[in-house]
Design an enzyme around this catalytic site. Structure first.
Site, short mmCIF file in Angstrom:
data_model
loop_
_atom_site.label_atom_id
_atom_site.label_comp_id
_atom_site.label_asym_id
_atom_site.label_seq_id
_atom_site.Cartn_x
_atom_site.Cartn_y
_atom_site.Cartn_z
N GLU A 72 1.08 -1.12 -0.07
CA GLU A 72 0.19 0.02 -0.01
C GLU A 72 0.81 1.26 0.04
OE1 GLU A 72 -1.59 0.67 3.97
OE2 GLU A 72 -3.54 1.67 3.18
N ASN A 95 -6.89 5.88 -1.91
CA ASN A 95 -5.99 4.98 -1.63
C ASN A 95 -6.23 3.82 -2.45
OD1 ASN A 95 -4.07 3.29 -0.56
ND2 ASN A 95 -4.61 3.80 1.57
N LYS A 117 -9.36 1.54 -2.11
CA LYS A 117 -9.58 1.24 -0.60
C LYS A 117 -11.06 1.60 -0.04
CE LYS A 117 -7.06 1.04 3.68
NZ LYS A 117 -5.92 1.65 4.17
N GLU A 167 -6.41 8.87 7.51
CA GLU A 167 -6.86 8.33 6.09
C GLU A 167 -8.33 8.91 5.85
OE1 GLU A 167 -6.11 4.45 4.65
OE2 GLU A 167 -5.08 3.83 6.28
N CYS A 200 -4.90 -2.97 2.84
CA CYS A 200 -4.54 -3.15 4.29
C CYS A 200 -5.74 -3.25 5.14
CB CYS A 200 -3.93 -1.63 4.58
SG CYS A 200 -3.27 -1.45 6.35
N ASN A 234 0.21 -0.81 5.47
CA ASN A 234 1.27 -0.07 6.22
C ASN A 234 0.46 -0.22 7.52
OD1 ASN A 234 3.02 2.14 4.74
ND2 ASN A 234 1.34 1.37 3.70
#
Ligand code: CDT
Length: 308
Positions: free
Chosen positions: A46, A106, A123, A142, A168, A193
């Protein structure tokens, strides 16, 4: 036997001051290793081109946008795509995407062995928060910098099989795997991450974090009879530790291969996509055994509402 030789290309830390060119040079070394080992597919983590920037509060949009790619490939990343194409290796790469309309996701992109884009994933489960939180040991913004993905959980025909992607935090949600499982997915690729400590609970250390990581991957793989390829960006980024845990999980839920450490490194494993068949045709033959008439709440309700 439908073998896919996979290279899970873990990255060590990327510091805030590192340039894209510097990072891409590291990716190229990992890619070369994968090509030399005659891999069919390389999977990067990611946000593989930058530090994990959502840990930093930024109010200036120009400062935020320096972490995003307006197109891929672009100047700095072109050598990566060209080398993958020349090496006849498919590639999954995570990065921060800014669309021409100014939307920010993302994202992970999948290109086939001839360099053609096969698909994209944005994502969906964005963890953390949108505003500065003084109660946290460090930030996880995020929800500030990205909007939730708008592409669902697609799967793609590639490399003689059915491949899907998630990113993730998505790996912790059973719905992620099941939606791809319902498309017959045979390999799920995901980068992550993950901070080594919980910013809201200092007692939750690396052992528990690793346990939950493995639990999520192994359950997702087993319950959907799919390979799962999970690739870390790891190590200490500007004082903030990210855990390793790059691994490949087989369709029975066993860890087939694991990369130790938190540095740049390639984990190679031959994944037979036909190994997904037994699970898909027996205990997890969805068509015969699922009872969708009882699953309505999954899509009708977001948060839990206990009985009165
Ligand atoms: N990158 C990412 O999604 N990390 C999350 C951290 C959750 S803590 C806010 C993860 O689930 O690993």
């Amino acid at each position: 036997m439908r073998n896919v030789r996979v290279a899970a290309a873990q990255l060590g830390p990327i510091q805030r001051a590192d340039t894209r060119e510097h990072v891409v040079a590291r990716l190229l070394r990992l890619l070369d290793e994968a090509i030399a080992a005659q891999c069919d597919l390389v999977v990067f983590p990611e946000l593989a081109l930058t530090t994990f920037f959502p840990r930093w509060l930024m109010n200036d949009q120009a400062e935020v946008d320096q972490w995003f790619e307006a197109s891929v490939p672009n100047g700095a990343t072109t050598p990566l795509f060209e080398r993958a194409k020349a090496g006849r290796i498919a590639m999954c790469l995570g990065y921060a995407e800014r669309t021409p309309e100014g939307r920010r996701f993302n994202t992970a992109i999948l290109v086939d062995r001839s360099g053609e884009p096969i698909g994209k994933y944005r994502k969906i489960h964005l963890p953390g928060h949108a505003e500065f939180d003084p109660a946290r040991a460090f930030q996880h913004l995020e929800k500030r910098y990205f909007e939730p993905g708008d592409l669902g959980f697609p799967s793609f025909r590639a490399l003689g099989g059915i491949l899907g992607m998630c990113i993730c935090n998505d790996r912790r949600w059973p719905e992620t795997y099941r939606v791809m499982g319902l498309q017959g997915v045979e390999m799920v690729m995901l980068g992550f991450n993950t901070p080594s400590v919980n910013s809201q609970n200092a007692t939750e250390g690396p052992e528990q974090r690793m346990f939950h990581h493995k639990l999520s991957l192994q359950a997702g793989a087993y319950q959907n009879a799919t390979w799962v390829v999970a690739v870390a960006k790891a190590g200490v980024e500007d004082g903030h530790p990210l855990m390793g845990g790059t691994m490949i999980v087989d369709p029975n839920g066993f860890i087939a291969a694991e990369l130790p450490g938190e540095d740049d490194g390639v984990l190679i494993h031959d994944c037979d996509l036909d190994a997904t068949r037994f699970g898909k045709e027996t205990i997890f033959d969805f068509k015969r055994h699922r009872r969708i008439e009882h699953y309505g709440l999954i899509t009708e309700r977001t948060g839990a509402i206990p009985p009165r």
